[in-house]
Scaffold this motif. Sequence first.
Motif, PDB file in Angstrom:
ATOM      1  N   ILE A 102     -11.510  -2.317  -3.777  1.00  0.00           N
ATOM      2  CA  ILE A 102     -11.520  -1.272  -2.730  1.00  0.00           C
ATOM      3  C   ILE A 102     -10.311  -0.358  -2.873  1.00  0.00           C
ATOM      4  O   ILE A 102     -10.420   0.876  -2.722  1.00  0.00           O
ATOM      5  CB  ILE A 102     -11.581  -1.923  -1.331  1.00  0.00           C
ATOM      6  CG1 ILE A 102     -12.959  -2.564  -1.122  1.00  0.00           C
ATOM      7  CG2 ILE A 102     -11.294  -0.926  -0.226  1.00  0.00           C
ATOM      8  CD1 ILE A 102     -13.074  -3.398   0.135  1.00  0.00           C
ATOM      9  N   LEU A 103      -9.140  -0.919  -3.169  1.00  0.00           N
ATOM     10  CA  LEU A 103      -7.940  -0.090  -3.352  1.00  0.00           C
ATOM     11  C   LEU A 103      -8.097   0.836  -4.559  1.00  0.00           C
ATOM     12  O   LEU A 103      -7.681   2.004  -4.516  1.00  0.00           O
ATOM     13  CB  LEU A 103      -6.702  -0.977  -3.511  1.00  0.00           C
ATOM     14  CG  LEU A 103      -6.249  -1.701  -2.238  1.00  0.00           C
ATOM     15  CD1 LEU A 103      -5.110  -2.669  -2.544  1.00  0.00           C
ATOM     16  CD2 LEU A 103      -5.812  -0.702  -1.174  1.00  0.00           C
ATOM     17  N   ASN A 106     -10.319   3.614  -3.505  1.00  0.00           N
ATOM     18  CA  ASN A 106      -9.598   4.510  -2.603  1.00  0.00           C
ATOM     19  C   ASN A 106      -8.720   5.479  -3.397  1.00  0.00           C
ATOM     20  O   ASN A 106      -8.686   6.689  -3.112  1.00  0.00           O
ATOM     21  CB  ASN A 106      -8.755   3.691  -1.617  1.00  0.00           C
ATOM     22  CG  ASN A 106      -8.119   4.526  -0.534  1.00  0.00           C
ATOM     23  OD1 ASN A 106      -8.496   5.670  -0.314  1.00  0.00           O
ATOM     24  ND2 ASN A 106      -7.141   3.945   0.150  1.00  0.00           N
ATOM     25  N   ARG A 110      -9.042   9.597  -3.595  1.00  0.00           N
ATOM     26  CA  ARG A 110      -7.933  10.524  -3.324  1.00  0.00           C
ATOM     27  C   ARG A 110      -7.780  11.519  -4.480  1.00  0.00           C
ATOM     28  O   ARG A 110      -7.593  12.708  -4.272  1.00  0.00           O
ATOM     29  CB  ARG A 110      -6.625   9.764  -3.110  1.00  0.00           C
ATOM     30  CG  ARG A 110      -6.514   9.099  -1.772  1.00  0.00           C
ATOM     31  CD  ARG A 110      -5.133   8.521  -1.617  1.00  0.00           C
ATOM     32  NE  ARG A 110      -5.033   7.835  -0.337  1.00  0.00           N
ATOM     33  CZ  ARG A 110      -3.941   7.232   0.060  1.00  0.00           C
ATOM     34  NH1 ARG A 110      -2.869   7.221  -0.718  1.00  0.00           N
ATOM     35  NH2 ARG A 110      -3.918   6.638   1.227  1.00  0.00           N
TER      36      ARG A 110
END
Length: 136
Positions: A102-103, A106, A110
């Motif tokens: 998930i990171l 993310n 971005r």
Amino acid sequence: MPCPPSSAPRGPHRPSFLRPAFDSTPAAPCAPCSAADAPDMPEMPSAPMLAPGDSRPPSASGERSRCLSQGFVKISEVESTMRLNESLEQDNAQLEAELAEILRLNLRMRNNIQDMEQALGLASTEPDEGGCAASG
């Protein structure tokens, strides 16, 4: 000179050390004893005893509570705690892998947002890493 052993005297006149150590004559038949002459013996139980006379369970003797008060733990509790711990460690490893994914997503999002804003010529309204909003 002494006589050779083959010439030792035979019969009842032999010395005692030359006589056999057992009596070879057949034994006389023995008559059974009467019940009155027999010693008092308790009757044997039909089934053998499975446990000794003092066969109380540990809980009845207080051994279990005494051991627990001294800090001992039942093996079943230890084994169940170990199984729970192993299960939780597996769950943690799986959740860490999901969180890492998930990171990564993310960070990609971005980067994609910044690339799209630059492509469209839009100014970023989010604060920079320094904490100041971009102006202009």
